[in-house]
Design a protein around this motif. Structure first.
Motif, PDB file in Angstrom:
ATOM      1  N   TYR A  45       3.606   5.997  -5.664  1.00  0.00           N
ATOM      2  CA  TYR A  45       3.732   6.025  -7.116  1.00  0.00           C
ATOM      3  C   TYR A  45       2.405   6.280  -7.838  1.00  0.00           C
ATOM      4  CZ  TYR A  45       8.544   4.464  -6.648  1.00  0.00           C
ATOM      5  OH  TYR A  45       9.871   4.387  -6.335  1.00  0.00           O
ATOM      6  N   THR A  67       2.206   1.896  -3.500  1.00  0.00           N
ATOM      7  CA  THR A  67       1.081   2.352  -4.322  1.00  0.00           C
ATOM      8  C   THR A  67       0.807   3.834  -4.098  1.00  0.00           C
ATOM      9  OG1 THR A  67       0.142   0.160  -4.012  1.00  0.00           O
ATOM     10  CG2 THR A  67      -1.271   1.809  -5.020  1.00  0.00           C
ATOM     11  N   SER A  68       0.773   4.241  -2.815  1.00  0.00           N
ATOM     12  CA  SER A  68       0.452   5.652  -2.551  1.00  0.00           C
ATOM     13  C   SER A  68       1.588   6.570  -3.024  1.00  0.00           C
ATOM     14  CB  SER A  68       0.156   5.864  -1.072  1.00  0.00           C
ATOM     15  OG  SER A  68       1.346   6.050  -0.355  1.00  0.00           O
ATOM     16  N   ILE A 110       0.841  -1.212   0.000  1.00  0.00           N
ATOM     17  CA  ILE A 110       0.000   0.000   0.000  1.00  0.00           C
ATOM     18  C   ILE A 110       0.874   1.260   0.000  1.00  0.00           C
ATOM     19  CG2 ILE A 110      -2.010  -1.118   1.070  1.00  0.00           C
ATOM     20  CD1 ILE A 110      -1.297   0.283   3.680  1.00  0.00           C
ATOM     21  N   THR A 111       2.055   1.190   0.631  1.00  0.00           N
ATOM     22  CA  THR A 111       2.916   2.370   0.683  1.00  0.00           C
ATOM     23  C   THR A 111       3.465   2.714  -0.694  1.00  0.00           C
ATOM     24  OG1 THR A 111       3.573   1.621   2.867  1.00  0.00           O
ATOM     25  CG2 THR A 111       4.838   3.404   1.912  1.00  0.00           C
TER      26      THR A 111
END
Lengths: 276, 303
Positions: free
Chosen positions: A118, A115-116, A112-113
């Motif tokens: 990029y 994703t947020s 999730i990190t």
């Protein structure tokens, strides 16, 4: 006369027996179940499942992105290992400890990190968006996630070899007139190959099976950004146990083949290379 | 005057020597800068992002995430699962290392390879194998449902899958350590009349304690953070007040994230990231202890 099999220390039967029992119950018997389950499929069924277009696209992405990520880590990992072993700089010990971060950070958190970071509105994605580069929810995102989780493997296999490297060999090369770059390319680098190969294969095998850090950033579009482990889960959710198992067999055989090839290569290179 | 000349000559020689086996200043600086830039973008930035995103809506919102009973039961379950899997693999690791390091027999390398096997198996497949064994299509399904025992989509399945993915951690740490330490100390204890257990508790365990702790810490970090394997066997049943459910922390993070509660997901993720940082700190500390212990052992051997 004492028997050749006489053992001074106790507990041989107990510990070996327990080891074999626990290994069989947790690992060997359940893994054998995968191959038994596949044997309930006919050859045609198996072949159709593992060569379906969607499956082929997922292998291409899984194997391709894992290979490129591991290759990227060979360059970045050797650089990081070199800098950590050879140079002094402020905060080196903290940087050294941080290299293991991808091992310590749970994959879902990494997923999730990244994703947020990029995503088009994220810290890095926001900078790349005006350039027309999309990372999150594309194949590039899969590559980024796999590079993240593979980095420590190369650094940690190359680092000890560099630490033990005898400086006299480099001095000899220099005194015989080699430039610094020649010394690195012809003297240091060949000594690093076995460690680099081991690190590469570990990173590659880990990336192939990786799930948690990839599913969030990939976007999971069938044929485009769907990795094989995700396809296995999709089939499980549709109660297609035989199909999921067939894909699992392909992945297991693939990753065992990689490890075997690397072991053979190492065995060959250790036989052909004169010990120093 | 002569003295100064010698000084300059020595300095010049040092300089030559330095140039011969080291890179020039600017090459060093560029390499360090590139490496730090890479690590900064790839490792440090995500770490900062977890906490920044979690605290995005203020401390009140952050703490509120941890008041949700579903989140609390996920935290409880994660500790229960790690509390079972880690001791199991710890006992196995010690037994396997003893069986491998203290005796000679054929097939040892095969045994070591088999112990490492779970590392090269995808977590998704680790979950799948237990679904095939204990799930609806499996050989034990009828017997299990007759006796009303749930393994898949229940806590035992989560424990099994976690045990599988963390299987080699303690063993692979202890095997090389115990092989390097040899058998002489244990043999001496036996000759002096110590029983097998006394030998283990008083001689072996003090020698391997740092290695054991190291393995346990890595094993625990993976056990608490495992996502793929647990996701396959969990069934995603939310817990609540009085019920445990089958959601561990990573699965709960996924649910929050998919419900577009991004801040909540990152708040919970920051708990795991914090545990990860603690793991790294402990790991670095133990590594120092471990090398010191190994060094002392080598000196003993030489003496």
């Amino acid at each position: 006369m004492t028997s050749k099999n006489f053992r001074v220390l106790p507990g041989f039967r107990l510990t070996l027996g327990y080891t074999l029992l626990y290994l069989s119950l947790i690992v060997l018997i359940p893994l054998a179940g995968v191959f038994l389950k596949t044997s309930t499929l006919s050859w045609e069924q198996f072949w159709d499942t593992v060569t379906a277009l969607r499956a082929l696209a997922s292998y291409r992405l899984s194997f391709g992105a894992s290979f490129l990520a591991a290759l990227t880590n060979v360059f970045c990992g050797v650089l990081v290992a070199w800098v950590l072993v050879r140079y002094e700089f402020f905060g080196k010990k903290i940087v050294d400890a941080l290299v293991d971060m991808p091992f310590a950070l749970p994959t879902a958190v990494a997923g999730i990190t990244l994703t947020s970071l990029y995503a088009p509105g994220g810290w890095i994605g926001g900078l790349l968006a005006p350039l027309g580069v999309k990372v999150a929810f594309t194949q590039l995102g899969v590559f980024i996630a796999l590079t993240f989780i593979g980095l420590p493997f190369i650094v940690r296999t190359v680092q000890p070899v560099l630490e033990d490297f005898d400086p006299e060999i480099e001095e000899a090369a220099a005194s015989l007139g080699a430039s610094r770059w020649q010394t690195f390319r012809r003297v240091v680098l060949p000594q690093l190959y076995p460690a680099v190969l081991t690190g590469f294969s570990l990173a590659f095998a880990r990336a192939l099976g990786e799930y948690g850090s990839v599913v969030f950033i990939a976007g999971n579009m069938p044929m485009k950004t769907e990795i094989t482990p995700l396809l296995i889960i999709t089939k499980l959710e549709q109660y297609d146990y035989a199909g999921a198992t067939a894909l699992a067999v392909v992945m297991l055989v693939g990753s065992f083949a990689i490890l075997l090839t690397v072991n053979l290569l190492q065995w060959r290179s250790s036989r052909h290379q004169a010990p120093i | 005057m002569g003295e100064t000349t010698t000084f300059f000559r020595a300095a010049a020689r040092r300089d030559l020597r330095r140039r011969a086996t080291a890179e020039s200043h600017w090459v060093r600086r560029v390499l360090v800068a590139v490496a730090l830039l890479f690590l900064g973008i790839f490792l440090v930035l995500p770490l900062i992002a977890v906490f920044a995103e979690g605290l995005h809506k203020g401390l009140g919102y952050y703490l509120n995430t941890f008041r949700d009973p579903r989140t609390l039961s996920a935290i409880t379950l994660t500790f229960i699962v790690a509390g079972i899997s880690v001791p199991l693999n710890c006992v196995f690791g010690v037994a396997a290392a003893w069986a491998i390091a203290k005796f000679d027999y054929r097939g040892k390398n095969i045994l070591i390879t088999l112990i490492d096997l779970p590392f090269s198996v995808s977590p998704v497949i680790a979950g799948l194998i237990y679904v095939l064994l204990f799930g609806a299509p499996g050989p034990f399904w009828n017997w299990l449902s007759d006796h009303d025992i749930k393994i898949i989509f229940a806590v035992p399945g989560i424990v099994l899958a976690t045990t599988f993915v963390t299987f080699p951690f303690v063993a692979r740490e202890l095997i090389p350590l115990m092989e390097a330490q040899g058998r002489t100390e244990e043999e001496a204890a036996r000759v002096l009349g110590a029983s097998g257990w006394q030998t283990f508790w008083r001689v072996t365990l003090p020698n391997i304690k740092w290695g054991l702790l190291y393995g346990v810490i890595l094993c625990n970090a993976r056990a608490m953070g495992e996502f793929g394997a647990v996701s396959v066997v969990s069934g995603h049943i939310s817990g609540g007040v009085g019920t445990l459910g089958t959601m561990t922390i990573p699965l709960r993070i996924e649910v929050l994230y998919n419900e577009y509660n991004t801040t909540g997901a990152f708040a919970l993720a920051s708990l795991l990231a914090f545990l990860g940082l603690v793991t790294l700190a402990l790991k670095t500390w133990i590594e120092r202890k471990k090398t010191a212990a190994l060094h002392a052992a080598e000196m003993d051997l030489r003496a």
